[in-house]
Design a protein around this motif. Structure first.
Motif, short mmCIF file in Angstrom:
data_model
loop_
_atom_site.label_atom_id
_atom_site.label_comp_id
_atom_site.label_asym_id
_atom_site.label_seq_id
_atom_site.Cartn_x
_atom_site.Cartn_y
_atom_site.Cartn_z
N GLY A 164 0.78 -1.22 0.00
CA GLY A 164 0.00 0.00 0.00
C GLY A 164 0.81 1.28 0.00
N ARG A 165 2.11 1.16 -0.20
CA ARG A 165 2.97 2.35 -0.19
C ARG A 165 3.85 2.38 -1.42
N GLY A 166 4.40 3.57 -1.70
CA GLY A 166 5.33 3.68 -2.81
C GLY A 166 6.71 3.16 -2.43
N PRO A 167 7.53 2.81 -3.41
CA PRO A 167 8.89 2.35 -3.13
C PRO A 167 9.71 3.42 -2.42
N VAL A 168 10.65 2.96 -1.60
CA VAL A 168 11.56 3.85 -0.88
C VAL A 168 12.99 3.47 -1.25
N PHE A 169 13.77 4.45 -1.63
CA PHE A 169 15.16 4.23 -2.05
C PHE A 169 16.01 3.71 -0.90
N LEU A 170 16.85 2.71 -1.21
CA LEU A 170 17.77 2.16 -0.21
C LEU A 170 19.23 2.44 -0.58
N LEU A 171 19.66 1.96 -1.73
CA LEU A 171 21.07 2.04 -2.10
C LEU A 171 21.21 2.21 -3.60
N LEU A 172 22.30 2.86 -4.00
CA LEU A 172 22.65 2.99 -5.40
C LEU A 172 24.08 2.53 -5.58
N ILE A 173 24.36 1.85 -6.69
CA ILE A 173 25.72 1.45 -7.01
C ILE A 173 25.98 1.76 -8.48
N ARG A 174 27.14 2.37 -8.75
CA ARG A 174 27.47 2.77 -10.10
C ARG A 174 28.16 1.64 -10.85
N GLU A 175 28.21 1.74 -12.16
CA GLU A 175 28.76 0.68 -13.00
C GLU A 175 30.24 0.41 -12.71
N ASN A 176 30.95 1.41 -12.21
CA ASN A 176 32.38 1.22 -11.94
C ASN A 176 32.65 0.87 -10.47
N GLU A 177 31.59 0.59 -9.72
CA GLU A 177 31.75 0.19 -8.32
C GLU A 177 31.44 -1.28 -8.16
N LYS A 178 32.13 -1.93 -7.25
CA LYS A 178 31.92 -3.35 -7.03
C LYS A 178 30.98 -3.61 -5.87
N GLU A 179 31.05 -2.74 -4.85
CA GLU A 179 30.31 -3.00 -3.63
C GLU A 179 29.96 -1.70 -2.93
N LYS A 180 28.78 -1.69 -2.30
CA LYS A 180 28.37 -0.56 -1.48
C LYS A 180 27.74 -1.10 -0.21
N ARG A 181 27.95 -0.38 0.90
CA ARG A 181 27.36 -0.82 2.17
C ARG A 181 26.64 0.34 2.84
N LYS A 182 25.60 -0.02 3.57
CA LYS A 182 24.87 0.96 4.39
C LYS A 182 24.25 0.20 5.55
N GLU A 183 24.84 0.40 6.71
CA GLU A 183 24.37 -0.28 7.92
C GLU A 183 24.32 -1.80 7.67
N LEU A 196 28.94 -10.30 -15.26
CA LEU A 196 27.86 -11.27 -15.08
C LEU A 196 26.49 -10.66 -15.30
N LYS A 197 26.43 -9.33 -15.35
CA LYS A 197 25.17 -8.59 -15.46
C LYS A 197 24.26 -8.97 -14.28
N GLN A 198 24.80 -8.78 -13.09
CA GLN A 198 24.09 -9.20 -11.90
C GLN A 198 24.42 -8.29 -10.72
N SER A 199 23.39 -8.06 -9.91
CA SER A 199 23.58 -7.37 -8.64
C SER A 199 23.02 -8.26 -7.53
N LEU A 200 23.75 -8.32 -6.43
CA LEU A 200 23.28 -9.04 -5.25
C LEU A 200 23.02 -8.03 -4.13
N PHE A 201 21.92 -8.23 -3.42
CA PHE A 201 21.51 -7.35 -2.33
C PHE A 201 21.43 -8.21 -1.08
N HIS A 202 22.22 -7.84 -0.07
CA HIS A 202 22.29 -8.62 1.16
C HIS A 202 21.75 -7.81 2.33
#
Lengths: 112, 112
Positions: free
Chosen positions: B41-60, B70-76
């Motif tokens: 019942g709600r709109g999406p909320v942004f969590l994280l962004l990763i650019r094409e030249n970045e391998k990994e990003k973390r937030k908490e 591989l044309k793949q992103s993993l979200f943990h």
């Protein structure tokens, strides 16, 4: 800051009727998007505005859908005439200088 | 044709475990990839962004990886909690106009 506002939140109409949705983006956000989200699917872009100009409307069914963004602020999305398959949630989002999109709560449309 | 696929529609895990969500894409050259959370019942909320030249990003407790070969992103989500239960959407943004294409999402349920 105030979020993206949308109205109405819910709308029920019969097929072949017309309907309009309104969106007020976050103040200062130049980019505005309208998405259609069918139950169980992700948001599908209908139209993207940059200020009051259209950037992308390639997936907007132009025979029945129209959208405008007067003065580069508020926007309206209209469907005329509605079909059963238009039943969905219509999401408005805006974006400023950062990359993230801010979404409104959406308008749930039911066409009977 | 262009396609975005997110792993199985539903993912159930036990509280405290790590949730791993997958986003695969074909025939895109995204400038960057975003992850959003959507509650019912709600709109999406942004969590994280990763650019094409970045391998990994973390937030908490969140981590995103991006493999353009591989044309793949993993979200943990580590140390998952019942409050993390939601639908998670990946979105690719391409081109200068910033057109976003969303996947259909993965619904995560974290059981206590």
């Amino acid at each position: 800051e105030a979020g993206v506002a949308q109205s109405p939140r819910y709308k029920i109409i019969e097929k072949r009727q017309s309907v309009a949705f309104w969106c007020n983006p976050i103040s200062g956000h130049a980019t505005l998007y309208w998405y259609q989200q069918i139950l169980g699917q992700g948001p599908k872009l209908l139209i993207q505005f940059q200020n009051n100009g259209v950037v992308d409307d390639s997936q907007l069914p132009k025979d029945r859908f129209s959208a405008e963004r007067l003065k580069g602020v508020d926007s309206t999305l209209k469907i005329q005439p509605a079909k059963l398959e238009d039943s969905a949630v219509y999401l408005c989002a805006s974006k400023g200088s950062s990359y993230e999109q801010y979404f409104g709560p959406g308008t749930r449309l039911t066409v009977t | 044709s262009q396609k975005i696929e997110q792993n199985s529609e539903a993912l159930n895990i036990q509280e405290g475990k790590t949730a791993t969500l997958t986003c695969n894409y074909t025939n895109y050259s995204p400038a960057y990839l975003q992850w959003y959370r959507q509650d019912p019942g709600r709109g999406p909320v942004f969590l994280l962004l990763i650019r094409e030249n970045e391998k990994e990003k973390r937030k908490e407790r969140l981590k995103v990886t991006f493999d353009t070969t591989l044309k793949q992103s993993l979200f943990h989500i580590t140390a998952s909690q019942p409050a993390d239960s939601a639908t998670y959407l990946c979105a690719l943004e391409t081109g200068n106009a910033g057109k976003s294409t969303f996947g259909d999402g993965t619904t995560l349920t974290v059981k206590p």
